[in-house]
Design a protein around this motif. Structure first.
Motif, PDB file in Angstrom:
ATOM      1  N   HIS A 180     -10.253  -2.638   1.250  1.00  0.00           N
ATOM      2  CA  HIS A 180      -9.912  -1.732   0.154  1.00  0.00           C
ATOM      3  C   HIS A 180      -8.412  -1.476   0.051  1.00  0.00           C
ATOM      4  N   LEU A 181      -7.607  -2.182   0.858  1.00  0.00           N
ATOM      5  CA  LEU A 181      -6.168  -1.952   0.825  1.00  0.00           C
ATOM      6  C   LEU A 181      -5.582  -2.260  -0.547  1.00  0.00           C
ATOM      7  N   ALA A 182      -5.937  -3.404  -1.098  1.00  0.00           N
ATOM      8  CA  ALA A 182      -5.378  -3.783  -2.398  1.00  0.00           C
ATOM      9  C   ALA A 182      -5.759  -2.777  -3.480  1.00  0.00           C
ATOM     10  N   ASP A 183      -7.033  -2.371  -3.497  1.00  0.00           N
ATOM     11  CA  ASP A 183      -7.471  -1.406  -4.510  1.00  0.00           C
ATOM     12  C   ASP A 183      -6.744  -0.072  -4.369  1.00  0.00           C
ATOM     13  N   SER A 184      -6.445   0.323  -3.129  1.00  0.00           N
ATOM     14  CA  SER A 184      -5.770   1.605  -2.917  1.00  0.00           C
ATOM     15  C   SER A 184      -4.337   1.578  -3.432  1.00  0.00           C
ATOM     16  N   LEU A 185      -3.791   0.375  -3.663  1.00  0.00           N
ATOM     17  CA  LEU A 185      -2.405   0.239  -4.123  1.00  0.00           C
ATOM     18  C   LEU A 185      -2.300  -0.015  -5.621  1.00  0.00           C
ATOM     19  N   LYS A 186      -3.419   0.051  -6.319  1.00  0.00           N
ATOM     20  CA  LYS A 186      -3.400  -0.198  -7.761  1.00  0.00           C
ATOM     21  C   LYS A 186      -3.000   1.044  -8.558  1.00  0.00           C
ATOM     22  N   LYS A 187      -2.648   2.081  -7.854  1.00  0.00           N
ATOM     23  CA  LYS A 187      -2.115   3.295  -8.478  1.00  0.00           C
ATOM     24  C   LYS A 187      -0.979   3.787  -7.589  1.00  0.00           C
ATOM     25  N   ALA A 196      -5.017   6.838   1.817  1.00  0.00           N
ATOM     26  CA  ALA A 196      -5.202   5.677   2.680  1.00  0.00           C
ATOM     27  C   ALA A 196      -6.333   4.809   2.164  1.00  0.00           C
ATOM     28  N   ALA A 197      -6.257   3.514   2.485  1.00  0.00           N
ATOM     29  CA  ALA A 197      -7.326   2.602   2.068  1.00  0.00           C
ATOM     30  C   ALA A 197      -8.660   3.027   2.663  1.00  0.00           C
ATOM     31  N   PHE A 198      -8.639   3.557   3.887  1.00  0.00           N
ATOM     32  CA  PHE A 198      -9.888   4.048   4.489  1.00  0.00           C
ATOM     33  C   PHE A 198     -10.487   5.150   3.627  1.00  0.00           C
ATOM     34  N   GLU A 199      -9.653   6.092   3.205  1.00  0.00           N
ATOM     35  CA  GLU A 199     -10.140   7.184   2.368  1.00  0.00           C
ATOM     36  C   GLU A 199     -10.615   6.663   1.020  1.00  0.00           C
ATOM     37  N   HIS A 200      -9.932   5.654   0.495  1.00  0.00           N
ATOM     38  CA  HIS A 200     -10.363   5.039  -0.762  1.00  0.00           C
ATOM     39  C   HIS A 200     -11.767   4.443  -0.601  1.00  0.00           C
ATOM     40  N   ALA A 201     -12.026   3.867   0.582  1.00  0.00           N
ATOM     41  CA  ALA A 201     -13.320   3.222   0.821  1.00  0.00           C
ATOM     42  C   ALA A 201     -14.433   4.239   1.061  1.00  0.00           C
ATOM     43  N   TRP A 202     -14.157   5.268   1.851  1.00  0.00           N
ATOM     44  CA  TRP A 202     -15.205   6.177   2.311  1.00  0.00           C
ATOM     45  C   TRP A 202     -15.189   7.539   1.633  1.00  0.00           C
ATOM     46  N   ASP A 397       1.600  -2.028  12.007  1.00  0.00           N
ATOM     47  CA  ASP A 397       2.203  -1.379  10.835  1.00  0.00           C
ATOM     48  C   ASP A 397       1.189  -1.271   9.700  1.00  0.00           C
ATOM     49  N   VAL A 398       0.505  -2.388   9.430  1.00  0.00           N
ATOM     50  CA  VAL A 398      -0.446  -2.422   8.315  1.00  0.00           C
ATOM     51  C   VAL A 398      -1.707  -1.631   8.660  1.00  0.00           C
ATOM     52  N   THR A 399      -2.107  -1.636   9.919  1.00  0.00           N
ATOM     53  CA  THR A 399      -3.286  -0.875  10.326  1.00  0.00           C
ATOM     54  C   THR A 399      -3.100   0.613  10.055  1.00  0.00           C
ATOM     55  N   LEU A 400      -1.964   1.166  10.473  1.00  0.00           N
ATOM     56  CA  LEU A 400      -1.737   2.590  10.275  1.00  0.00           C
ATOM     57  C   LEU A 400      -1.565   2.935   8.804  1.00  0.00           C
ATOM     58  N   MET A 401      -0.976   2.018   8.046  1.00  0.00           N
ATOM     59  CA  MET A 401      -0.883   2.227   6.604  1.00  0.00           C
ATOM     60  C   MET A 401      -2.269   2.226   5.976  1.00  0.00           C
ATOM     61  N   THR A 402      -3.131   1.324   6.412  1.00  0.00           N
ATOM     62  CA  THR A 402      -4.460   1.181   5.837  1.00  0.00           C
ATOM     63  C   THR A 402      -5.378   2.331   6.229  1.00  0.00           C
ATOM     64  N   GLN A 408       5.108   3.526   9.951  1.00  0.00           N
ATOM     65  CA  GLN A 408       5.656   3.403  11.300  1.00  0.00           C
ATOM     66  C   GLN A 408       7.172   3.458  11.242  1.00  0.00           C
ATOM     67  N   ARG A 409       7.781   4.096  12.258  1.00  0.00           N
ATOM     68  CA  ARG A 409       9.234   4.235  12.313  1.00  0.00           C
ATOM     69  C   ARG A 409       9.825   3.307  13.367  1.00  0.00           C
ATOM     70  N   THR A 410      11.032   2.812  13.100  1.00  0.00           N
ATOM     71  CA  THR A 410      11.769   2.068  14.112  1.00  0.00           C
ATOM     72  C   THR A 410      12.363   3.058  15.115  1.00  0.00           C
ATOM     73  N   ALA A 411      12.868   2.532  16.230  1.00  0.00           N
ATOM     74  CA  ALA A 411      13.495   3.403  17.228  1.00  0.00           C
ATOM     75  C   ALA A 411      14.687   4.142  16.628  1.00  0.00           C
ATOM     76  N   GLU A 412      15.468   3.464  15.779  1.00  0.00           N
ATOM     77  CA  GLU A 412      16.616   4.110  15.147  1.00  0.00           C
ATOM     78  C   GLU A 412      16.168   5.235  14.214  1.00  0.00           C
ATOM     79  N   GLU A 413      15.103   4.986  13.457  1.00  0.00           N
ATOM     80  CA  GLU A 413      14.593   6.024  12.560  1.00  0.00           C
ATOM     81  C   GLU A 413      14.079   7.226  13.347  1.00  0.00           C
TER      82      GLU A 413
END
Length: 459
Positions: A180-187, A196-202, A397-402, A408-413
């Motif tokens: 459901h990741l792609a569908d969650s990004l259509k808006k 999140a894509a998980f929330e979009h799915a469930w 990175d993609v897992t936490l986004m989904t 996710q942050r870099t060490a510098e961030e």
């Protein structure tokens, strides 16, 4: 030269042979058994983390993956890249019906698909095809037509319940969410405030869904506990930090306060490693704290109950100097934020860190300045690793986004964010990575009035 240009078959094959030969010689020199996949098999090649073995193993894996792509070609590669969905569905079925547990673990023992179907209440003809597909991946073995035996891979899934729970979670919750990741990004869907894509799915966030489905929630908790102890270097970073600060860990009445510590399972683990330390587990959930207290009472070590206390405390609630206990000596207090900040937007992180300032300023006369330890996920910067190694971290990175719609942050961030919370923060950073996780550890104190104390001597 581009990474994709130097791809001649013979040079790659020659490099593989050279590195395999070097690895084999190294294993022999150090009396490490060569790997095999028979039931009961074990090799330090799989678990050892010497620089030599890690480097050779990583190089060989990278070369073999390049060779695979060259031999398959674009069409063949893409076909194999997307097709494992069916293998994953087959393995999930075996886990969901406890089929693997019905095969004896003795080396060479096998069970017919018909018998397994009877024990699992599944159609025999369907289970045969499911087992056969899983066997092609080497997870099971079909030595005789229609009869299946364990390999070292399926043996691991039977013996290690926590790791089995992690595989189970990956094969269900994350597969559904990723579809459901792609569908969650259509808006419009910005990090932190979007869906999140998980929330979009469930229809609800993941943690809410797990609360509504407690059997899945329990499985997820087991999975995360297993990952923390086996695949994630975050806990070892904390343990090594404590081990290196012997003036702290061996001081009388020293206290570690685990903030948002849930049931306190990690504090309980630390208590067995550092017998001079006392612990306070803070959480906003009375239910989790109660479960933690029960875990302490059931522990065979009776001394833990006197060294670990539990306290209800809202994560974002006000913190004051009174939060710190009164010590009889100059023993330090350490606050620990372990995997607490990764799913918070910047403003919330800054607000939470600022809440520690009154306590970090608190010190008795000639006593130590309290310290805040932060252990959390880090996204490595581009080009840190070869692509076949980097894949695991980009997958995270993609897992936490989904699953959570977090960035996710870099060490510098991370460092910039911590210092933005208060310019007086003095930050010392270290990091560590495994094959599946990249972790940072930040030691935070206040610059003001940091004189000679038990921690500064070891910075």
């Amino acid at each position: 030269m581009s990474k994709l240009q130097d791809n001649s078959l013979v040079p790659i094959a020659s490099k593989i042979l050279s590195h395999i030969t070097e690895l084999s010689q190294h294993l022999s020199l150090h009396s490490i058994a060569p790997p095999n996949l028979r039931v009961g098999a074990n090799s330090d090649l799989w678990t050892a983390h010497s620089a030599k073995i890690d480097a050779l193993r990583s190089t060989i894996l990278g070369l073999t993956q390049r060779l695979d792509k060259l031999l398959e070609g674009p069409h063949g590669f893409l076909h194999e890249y997307v097709s494992p969905n069916w293998e994953h569905g087959a393995l999930y079925t075996l886990l969901e019906f406890d089929v693997l547990q019905k095969i004896p673990l003795e080396d060479g023992a096998s069970v017919s698909a018909v018998r397994l179907a009877e024990q699992s209440s599944l159609p025999a003809e369907k289970l045969l095809r499911i087992c056969r597909l899983v066997a092609t991946a080497g997870i099971l073995e079909e030595n005789k037509e229609g009869e299946f035996a364990h390999t070292a891979i399926s043996e691991t899934l039977v013996r290690d319940e926590g790791f089995r729970s992690w595989v189970h979670f990956q094969l269900f919750e994350t597969r559904v969410a990723s579809a459901h990741l792609a569908d969650s990004l259509k808006k419009p869907n910005p990090f932190w405030t979007g869906e999140a894509a998980f929330e979009h799915a469930w229809g609800v966030p993941m943690y809410t869904w797990h609360a509504q489905h407690p059997e899945k929630g329990k499985r997820f908790a087991q999975a995360m506990n297993s990952v923390a102890q086996t695949l994630d270097p975050g806990d070892s970073l904390i343990i090594d930090w404590l081990s290196s600060h012997t003036n702290f860990t061996q001081a009388s009445n020293a206290l570690l306060i685990e903030v948002s510590g849930r049931t306190g399972s990690f504090s309980q683990r630390l208590a067995t490693l550092f017998p001079a330390l006392s612990f306070e587990v803070q959480d906003s959930s009375p239910e989790l704290l109660s479960r933690g207290e029960q875990l302490i009472l059931s522990n065979p070590d009776p001394n833990l109950a006197g060294r670990i206390r539990f306290r209800n405390h809202d994560l974002f609630g006000p913190r004051s100097v009174g939060d710190l206990p009164v010590h009889e000596d100059t023993s330090p207090t350490i606050f620990l934020l372990r995997s607490v900040l990764w799913n918070m937007p910047d403003d919330s992180v800054a607000s939470l860190l600022q809440s520690f300032i009154p306590s970090l300023q608190c010190r008795q006369a000639n006593g130590p300045t309290p310290c805040l330890l932060i252990s959390d996920l880090v996204s490595p910067v581009y080009g840190t690793f070869a692509p076949h190694v980097e894949k695991a971290f980009r997958r995270r990175d993609v897992t936490l986004m989904t699953m959570h719609n977090v960035q996710q942050r870099t060490a510098e961030e991370w460092g910039n964010l911590i210092r933005r919370a208060d310019a007086r923060f003095k930050v010392t950073y270290s990091e560590r990575y495994s094959s599946h996780s990249y972790r940072g550890l930040w030691q935070v104190q206040l610059k003001d009035d940091i004189k000679s104390n038990i921690l500064d001597s070891e910075l």
